[in-house]
Design a protein around this motif. Structure first.
Motif, PDB file in Angstrom:
ATOM      1  N   GLY A 140      37.121  14.937 -10.239  1.00  0.00           N
ATOM      2  CA  GLY A 140      38.018  13.886  -9.759  1.00  0.00           C
ATOM      3  C   GLY A 140      39.343  14.446  -9.263  1.00  0.00           C
ATOM      4  N   ILE A 141      39.871  15.445  -9.971  1.00  0.00           N
ATOM      5  CA  ILE A 141      41.113  16.084  -9.539  1.00  0.00           C
ATOM      6  C   ILE A 141      40.916  16.798  -8.209  1.00  0.00           C
ATOM      7  CG2 ILE A 141      42.756  17.926 -10.095  1.00  0.00           C
ATOM      8  CD1 ILE A 141      42.328  17.211 -13.064  1.00  0.00           C
ATOM      9  N   SER A 142      39.805  17.503  -8.083  1.00  0.00           N
ATOM     10  CA  SER A 142      39.508  18.198  -6.822  1.00  0.00           C
ATOM     11  C   SER A 142      39.357  17.214  -5.676  1.00  0.00           C
ATOM     12  CB  SER A 142      38.229  19.027  -6.977  1.00  0.00           C
ATOM     13  OG  SER A 142      38.371  20.019  -7.981  1.00  0.00           O
ATOM     14  N   LEU A 143      38.745  16.061  -5.954  1.00  0.00           N
ATOM     15  CA  LEU A 143      38.577  15.038  -4.919  1.00  0.00           C
ATOM     16  C   LEU A 143      39.933  14.511  -4.458  1.00  0.00           C
ATOM     17  CD1 LEU A 143      36.610  13.231  -3.296  1.00  0.00           C
ATOM     18  CD2 LEU A 143      36.714  11.600  -5.208  1.00  0.00           C
ATOM     19  N   ALA A 144      40.845  14.284  -5.425  1.00  0.00           N
ATOM     20  CA  ALA A 144      42.185  13.805  -5.067  1.00  0.00           C
ATOM     21  C   ALA A 144      42.906  14.822  -4.195  1.00  0.00           C
ATOM     22  CB  ALA A 144      42.990  13.518  -6.329  1.00  0.00           C
ATOM     23  N   LEU A 145      42.772  16.107  -4.521  1.00  0.00           N
ATOM     24  CA  LEU A 145      43.391  17.148  -3.705  1.00  0.00           C
ATOM     25  C   LEU A 145      42.755  17.202  -2.320  1.00  0.00           C
ATOM     26  CD1 LEU A 145      43.762  20.022  -6.335  1.00  0.00           C
ATOM     27  CD2 LEU A 145      45.625  18.819  -5.182  1.00  0.00           C
ATOM     28  N   ASN A 146      41.437  17.058  -2.275  1.00  0.00           N
ATOM     29  CA  ASN A 146      40.724  17.116  -1.003  1.00  0.00           C
ATOM     30  C   ASN A 146      41.095  15.962  -0.076  1.00  0.00           C
ATOM     31  OD1 ASN A 146      37.171  17.279  -0.105  1.00  0.00           O
ATOM     32  ND2 ASN A 146      38.966  17.783   1.047  1.00  0.00           N
ATOM     33  N   LEU A 147      41.335  14.785  -0.664  1.00  0.00           N
ATOM     34  CA  LEU A 147      41.603  13.596   0.142  1.00  0.00           C
ATOM     35  C   LEU A 147      43.095  13.264   0.239  1.00  0.00           C
ATOM     36  CD1 LEU A 147      38.721  11.242  -1.113  1.00  0.00           C
ATOM     37  CD2 LEU A 147      38.760  12.727   0.909  1.00  0.00           C
ATOM     38  N   SER A 148      43.942  14.190  -0.188  1.00  0.00           N
ATOM     39  CA  SER A 148      45.392  13.942  -0.104  1.00  0.00           C
ATOM     40  C   SER A 148      45.789  13.618   1.333  1.00  0.00           C
ATOM     41  CB  SER A 148      46.170  15.161  -0.591  1.00  0.00           C
ATOM     42  OG  SER A 148      45.957  15.368  -1.959  1.00  0.00           O
ATOM     43  N   PRO A 149      46.588  12.574   1.537  1.00  0.00           N
ATOM     44  CA  PRO A 149      46.918  12.137   2.896  1.00  0.00           C
ATOM     45  C   PRO A 149      47.752  13.142   3.684  1.00  0.00           C
ATOM     46  CG  PRO A 149      48.191  10.909   1.279  1.00  0.00           C
ATOM     47  CD  PRO A 149      47.176  11.689   0.519  1.00  0.00           C
ATOM     48  N   ASN A 150      48.473  14.026   2.976  1.00  0.00           N
ATOM     49  CA  ASN A 150      49.293  15.019   3.674  1.00  0.00           C
ATOM     50  C   ASN A 150      49.519  16.212   2.752  1.00  0.00           C
ATOM     51  OD1 ASN A 150      51.870  14.534   2.090  1.00  0.00           O
ATOM     52  ND2 ASN A 150      51.523  12.483   2.956  1.00  0.00           N
ATOM     53  N   PRO A 151      49.949  17.335   3.305  1.00  0.00           N
ATOM     54  CA  PRO A 151      50.162  18.536   2.474  1.00  0.00           C
ATOM     55  C   PRO A 151      51.204  18.346   1.382  1.00  0.00           C
ATOM     56  CG  PRO A 151      50.134  19.106   4.810  1.00  0.00           C
ATOM     57  CD  PRO A 151      50.169  17.613   4.728  1.00  0.00           C
ATOM     58  N   PHE A 152      52.179  17.471   1.621  1.00  0.00           N
ATOM     59  CA  PHE A 152      53.221  17.264   0.625  1.00  0.00           C
ATOM     60  C   PHE A 152      52.656  16.567  -0.616  1.00  0.00           C
ATOM     61  CE2 PHE A 152      55.339  17.295   4.788  1.00  0.00           C
ATOM     62  CZ  PHE A 152      56.192  18.370   4.592  1.00  0.00           C
TER      63      PHE A 152
END
Length: 336
Positions: free
Chosen positions: A165-177
């Motif tokens: 789940g954490i990896s998914l959140a990082l993968n789908l982050s809307p922007n680099p920030f």
């Protein structure tokens, strides 16, 4: 009788020594940092006669950071010792049961969906709630089995799901920030923590530590195995429930304010065990004091190591923990 008195004296000396070490670490945390505060300036600020800069650094930054370091370290050290005793596994720590990963997932969810911006309590509330929900899943997967191996396997499944789940959140982050904000939090830090963070974490850590210390004698009985402990009158279901709740609430509260900090719960019991009679109950309080001292000393190192950006606490504890763990591993290999 004389042997019991000798063991009691040795335990008292160990506790006093570790308490002094934790106090020295806490005192050093107040003195040392990017801006060194001389002792007379600290005393003046404590008595209300110091300058505004010293007062701001001391009360807004150093004191809450120091108290959090001591509290979080104590919780991680105690939870590691409790889980190693309960599971009879020297590699056990909160991450083995998925508690740390689940709490981190809740905090990441608060950052990803923007709930953390709504109210300061949202991030810790979601971290603690996620850790408690992981217990429900853990008990569901483990079923009625009292076997420690079943619990470990269920914990690995929960931890893997949370990490996914954490990896998914990082993968789908809307922007680099947004991704950077999540990654920065996951690396673990006590930087810029205030008394608000302290009041959030302390009740959870206090409840968690109380529940874990409660079952010291039950952990001793479990060294004889589940059947032996049951024969001695230990209620394995209640013991497991208290242990899991204590770990989830305490570690959830700690992770909520510090981020993910590894190796403290794994290493501290190994450092303490040779100084005791090696019974699980004898390690609990020393592990809490040792964890408080080690994490606070690591946080001092974070501030003193010269870098462009302040190192993250989780990085320092990892580098500190690996060689210590390898030394113990080599020693155990010689025993094999």
């Amino acid at each position: 009788m004389a042997m019991t008195r000798l063991h009691g004296r040795g335990r008292a000396l160990l506790l006093v020594g570790l308490l002094l070490l934790a106090l020295i670490a806490g005192f050093g945390s107040l003195l040392l940092g990017a801006v060194a505060l001389p002792l007379p300036h600290i005393v003046a600020a404590m008595t209300g006669h110091g300058d505004s800069i010293t007062h701001t650094i001391l009360f807004d930054l150093r004191i809450p950071r120091t108290l959090l370091g001591l509290a979080v370290g104590a919780m991680l050290g105690l939870s590691g010792a409790s889980l190693q005793g309960y599971l009879r596994n020297p590699l056990a720590e909160p991450s083995v049961l998925g508690t740390s990963s689940a709490a981190a997932l809740g905090a990441v969810g608060a950052l990803y969906f923007g709930f953390a911006q709504l109210h300061p309590l949202m991030l810790p509330a979601m971290a603690i709630g996620s850790a408690c929900l992981s217990l429900v899943l853990l008990f569901f997967l483990a079923g009625r089995s009292e076997s420690s191996l079943t619990l470990i396997l269920a914990g690995i499944a929960v931890a893997t799901l949370a990490q996914a789940g954490i990896s998914l959140a990082l993968n789908l982050s809307p922007n680099p920030f947004a991704a950077m904000e999540i990654m920065t939090w996951l690396l673990g830090s006590l930087e810029n923590r205030s008394f608000d963070h302290l009041w959030i974490a302390l009740p959870c850590i206090a409840v968690g530590m109380l529940l874990l210390i409660w079952d010291g004698r039950a952990l001793d009985a479990l060294t004889l195995g589940e059947d032996g402990a049951t024969a001695l009158g230990v209620d394995l279901r209640r013991t497991r429930l208290r242990l899991m709740l204590g770990t989830a609430i305490g570690v959830g509260g700690a992770v909520a304010v510090s981020g993910t900090i590894g190796f403290i719960g794994l290493i501290v019991p190994h450092l303490i065990r040779p100084l005791t009679d090696r019974s699980p109950s004898a390690i609990l309080l020393p592990a809490a004091l040792g964890g408080a001292a080690l994490l606070t000393l690591s946080d001092i190192a974070v501030r003193l190591i010269p870098t462009t950006n302040e190192l993250k606490l989780g990085v320092v504890t990892a580098f500190l923990g690996i060689p210590i763990f390898l030394l113990h591993l080599l020693r155990e290999r010689r025993l094999w």
